[in-house]
Design an enzyme around this catalytic site. Structure first.
Site, mmCIF file in Angstrom:
data_model
loop_
_atom_site.group_PDB
_atom_site.id
_atom_site.type_symbol
_atom_site.label_atom_id
_atom_site.label_comp_id
_atom_site.label_asym_id
_atom_site.label_seq_id
_atom_site.Cartn_x
_atom_site.Cartn_y
_atom_site.Cartn_z
ATOM 1 N N CYS A 116 0.825 -1.232 0.000
ATOM 2 C CA CYS A 116 0.000 0.000 0.000
ATOM 3 C C CYS A 116 0.847 1.264 0.000
ATOM 4 O O CYS A 116 0.401 2.326 -0.435
ATOM 5 C CB CYS A 116 -0.899 0.020 1.224
ATOM 6 S SG CYS A 116 -1.826 -1.488 1.409
ATOM 7 N N HIS A 279 -4.150 6.900 1.041
ATOM 8 C CA HIS A 279 -4.263 5.564 0.448
ATOM 9 C C HIS A 279 -5.663 5.050 0.761
ATOM 10 O O HIS A 279 -6.129 5.154 1.904
ATOM 11 C CB HIS A 279 -3.190 4.650 1.033
ATOM 12 C CG HIS A 279 -3.528 3.196 0.896
ATOM 13 N ND1 HIS A 279 -3.842 2.633 -0.321
ATOM 14 C CD2 HIS A 279 -3.629 2.197 1.817
ATOM 15 C CE1 HIS A 279 -4.114 1.351 -0.144
ATOM 16 N NE2 HIS A 279 -3.993 1.063 1.141
ATOM 17 N N ASN A 309 -9.975 -1.162 -2.480
ATOM 18 C CA ASN A 309 -8.575 -0.862 -2.144
ATOM 19 C C ASN A 309 -7.691 -1.427 -3.260
ATOM 20 O O ASN A 309 -7.631 -2.634 -3.453
ATOM 21 C CB ASN A 309 -8.267 -1.513 -0.784
ATOM 22 C CG ASN A 309 -6.829 -1.341 -0.344
ATOM 23 O OD1 ASN A 309 -5.963 -0.975 -1.134
ATOM 24 N ND2 ASN A 309 -6.568 -1.629 0.916
HETATM 25 O O1 UT7 Z 1 -4.531 -1.448 2.528
HETATM 26 C C1 UT7 Z 1 -3.925 -2.346 3.396
HETATM 27 C C2 UT7 Z 1 -4.224 -2.029 4.788
HETATM 28 N N1 UT7 Z 1 -5.476 -2.635 5.148
HETATM 29 C C3 UT7 Z 1 -6.280 -2.010 5.973
HETATM 30 O O2 UT7 Z 1 -6.011 -0.914 6.369
HETATM 31 C C4 UT7 Z 1 -7.504 -2.758 6.433
HETATM 32 C C5 UT7 Z 1 -7.729 -2.513 7.900
HETATM 33 N N2 UT7 Z 1 -8.820 -3.319 8.469
HETATM 34 C C6 UT7 Z 1 -10.101 -3.142 8.116
HETATM 35 O O3 UT7 Z 1 -10.412 -2.336 7.262
HETATM 36 C C7 UT7 Z 1 -11.151 -3.933 8.861
HETATM 37 O O4 UT7 Z 1 -10.552 -4.648 9.907
HETATM 38 C C8 UT7 Z 1 -11.961 -4.912 7.963
HETATM 39 C C9 UT7 Z 1 -12.895 -4.115 7.081
HETATM 40 C C10 UT7 Z 1 -11.029 -5.762 7.138
HETATM 41 C C11 UT7 Z 1 -12.804 -5.853 8.816
HETATM 42 O O5 UT7 Z 1 -13.649 -5.127 9.685
HETATM 43 P P1 UT7 Z 1 -13.710 -5.484 11.234
HETATM 44 O O6 UT7 Z 1 -14.704 -4.596 11.829
HETATM 45 O O7 UT7 Z 1 -12.317 -5.409 11.790
HETATM 46 O O8 UT7 Z 1 -14.263 -6.947 11.216
HETATM 47 P P2 UT7 Z 1 -13.615 -8.315 11.762
HETATM 48 O O9 UT7 Z 1 -12.560 -8.810 10.857
HETATM 49 O O10 UT7 Z 1 -13.275 -8.172 13.218
HETATM 50 O O11 UT7 Z 1 -14.864 -9.272 11.677
HETATM 51 C C12 UT7 Z 1 -16.076 -9.015 12.406
HETATM 52 C C13 UT7 Z 1 -17.081 -10.079 12.025
HETATM 53 C C14 UT7 Z 1 -16.537 -11.492 12.151
HETATM 54 O O12 UT7 Z 1 -17.586 -12.332 12.571
HETATM 55 P P3 UT7 Z 1 -17.729 -12.752 14.130
HETATM 56 O O13 UT7 Z 1 -16.463 -13.480 14.477
HETATM 57 O O14 UT7 Z 1 -17.894 -11.469 14.881
HETATM 58 O O15 UT7 Z 1 -18.942 -13.621 14.124
HETATM 59 C C15 UT7 Z 1 -16.165 -11.862 10.735
HETATM 60 O O16 UT7 Z 1 -16.211 -13.244 10.504
HETATM 61 O O17 UT7 Z 1 -17.469 -9.923 10.645
HETATM 62 C C16 UT7 Z 1 -17.250 -11.169 9.954
HETATM 63 N N3 UT7 Z 1 -16.844 -10.843 8.583
HETATM 64 C C17 UT7 Z 1 -17.733 -10.639 7.592
HETATM 65 N N4 UT7 Z 1 -19.076 -10.689 7.576
HETATM 66 C C18 UT7 Z 1 -19.692 -10.424 6.404
HETATM 67 C C19 UT7 Z 1 -15.596 -10.673 8.083
HETATM 68 N N5 UT7 Z 1 -15.660 -10.365 6.790
HETATM 69 C C20 UT7 Z 1 -16.974 -10.328 6.448
HETATM 70 C C21 UT7 Z 1 -17.666 -10.080 5.260
HETATM 71 N N6 UT7 Z 1 -19.026 -10.136 5.290
HETATM 72 N N7 UT7 Z 1 -17.050 -9.766 4.118
#
Ligand code: UT7
Length: 352
Positions: A116, A279, A309
């Site tokens: 990134c 970014h 992204n």
């Molecule tokens: O450019 C490179 C740098 N990258 C970044 O800066 C990304 C930084 N991180 C993020 O943007 C966020 O962490 C994400 C958008 C990737 C994820 O959001 P989050 O609020 O951190 O969600 P999480 O990974 O903690 O997941 C929360 C829940 C989980 O379910 P449980 O365990 O709470 O039941 C996941 O399994 O959401 C679930 N989940 C989804 N549900 C529906 C994860 N991905 C999805 C999805 N659709 N696509």
């Protein structure tokens, strides 16, 4: 000493649009989840057999050359930032040279692997070459084809809903104008969490996980052919893996930190900024940083809603669009900033 100006800019994204609803066909996700957590509404993916990272880069590069009023043959150095190259090796810089029909060999081609942050790292490297007088027309491109490597099953949904394909390019030239060009770049890295956002295989690390049975009794035998073994394919280590929450937590601290640092080194403040191009990692991260910097909505350009992204390509695509829309004008103070895998992060301040 001359300064480095962006003499031309261009971008190219594939025509194929995939909305959040389209992704629901392949995995357990919802439009609401994706929009609420990331702000993304749709992204572009290449069509099968139509493009590679290099061909997207070439289309963006031709647009940048046109904007700068130069022919590709006039480029004397290529810097190519990508995490999704056409091949494991050689790098994409030479492929882009060939794709652009640059036949002269008095040219260098450098590949940047800072994910990134690749565009910021590349800009800083190009800036040193231009300031030293070594090169006069540097092509810097950030391009990605993520779609070929993503896991579109529910297992990979936390990563695959975020990323998109695209390319952005700039032509960098020396300028003697006091009120134009790159003012300062600051680069950072911290390898502590390297495996928290990564694609593990293929790579030499694969040999560390080779089962003893593959060696038989001959421990001296070189570890051949383990780059992409059945075990690695089974574990899915060729797909990107991300600890989203951890990356998010670091991003919202490091983004403002590095931006404030470049501003203060130039004796400027966020109130002096005409445009901030972050970014495009996650709209929530960009909005958080915007709030901390106290920037009005018209001083920040985001397009993650349309493209997802695109890692190394996200800043040049966003800057190119902002310029096309007349949101960045000659003399404007522009701040670019990125955070991503590595972790690496950085920021550049420039006068357009
Ligand atoms: O450019 C490179 C740098 N990258 C970044 O800066 C990304 C930084 N991180 C993020 O943007 C966020 O962490 C994400 C958008 C990737 C994820 O959001 P989050 O609020 O951190 O969600 P999480 O990974 O903690 O997941 C929360 C829940 C989980 O379910 P449980 O365990 O709470 O039941 C996941 O399994 O959401 C679930 N989940 C989804 N549900 C529906 C994860 N991905 C999805 C999805 N659709 N696509």
């Amino acid at each position: 000493m001359p300064r480095t100006k962006i003499a031309g800019i261009g971008h190219h994204v594939p025509e194929n649009v995939y909305t959040n609803e389209d992704l629901i066909k392949y995995m357990d996700t919802t439009n609401e989840w994706i929009i609420e957590r990331t702000g993304i509404e749709e992204r572009r993916f290449i069509k099968k057999g139509e493009d590679t990272t290099t061909t997207l880069a070439a289309k963006a590069s031709r647009n940048a050359c046109k904007h700068a009023g130069i022919e590709p043959e006039e480029i004397d150095f290529i810097i190519f930032a990508t995490l999704s190259p056409d091949y494991y090796f050689p790098g994409s810089g030479v492929l882009l040279q060939r794709e652009l029909g640059i036949t002269k060999t008095e040219i260098g081609a450098l590949d940047i692997r800072n994910q990134c942050t690749g565009f910021i790292y590349g800009l800083s490297v190009a800036d040193q070459f231009i300031k030293s007088g070594m090169y006069k027309n540097i092509l810097l491109v950030g391009a990605e084809v993520h779609s070929v490597g993503l896991d579109f099953s529910t297992k990979g949904r936390n990563v695959s809903v975020i990323f998109g394909d695209g390319a952005g390019a700039v032509i960098l030239q020396p300028t003697e104008q006091e009120d134009q060009g790159v003012l300062l770049s600051e680069l950072h890295s911290d390898g502590t969490h390297a495996e928290q956002l990564c694609v593990l295989s293929p790579g030499s690390h694969s040999g560390m996980h080779m089962p003893d049975t593959d060696f038989g009794l001959d421990d001296e035998k070189p570890i051949g052919g383990y780059f992409l073994s059945e075990k690695i394919l089974e574990d899915g280590h060729y797909h990107p893996h991300m600890s989203g929450k951890l990356v998010f937590k670091h991003a919202v601290v490091k983004f403002p930190e590095v931006i404030k640092s470049v501003l203060s080194k130039m004796k400027l403040s966020s109130a002096d900024l005409d445009m901030f191009i972050p970014h495009q990692a996650n709209l929530r991260i960009s909005q958080f940083v915007q709030k901390i910097l106290g920037l009005a909505d018209d001083k920040v350009y985001n397009n993650i809603q349309k493209y997802g992204n695109t890692t190394a390509a996200s800043i040049p695509i966003a800057l190119s669009e902002a310029v096309q829309l007349g949101k960045v004008k000659r003399g404007d103070l522009v701040c670019l900033a990125a955070f991503g895998a590595g972790f690496t992060w950085g920021s550049t301040l420039l006068r357009w």
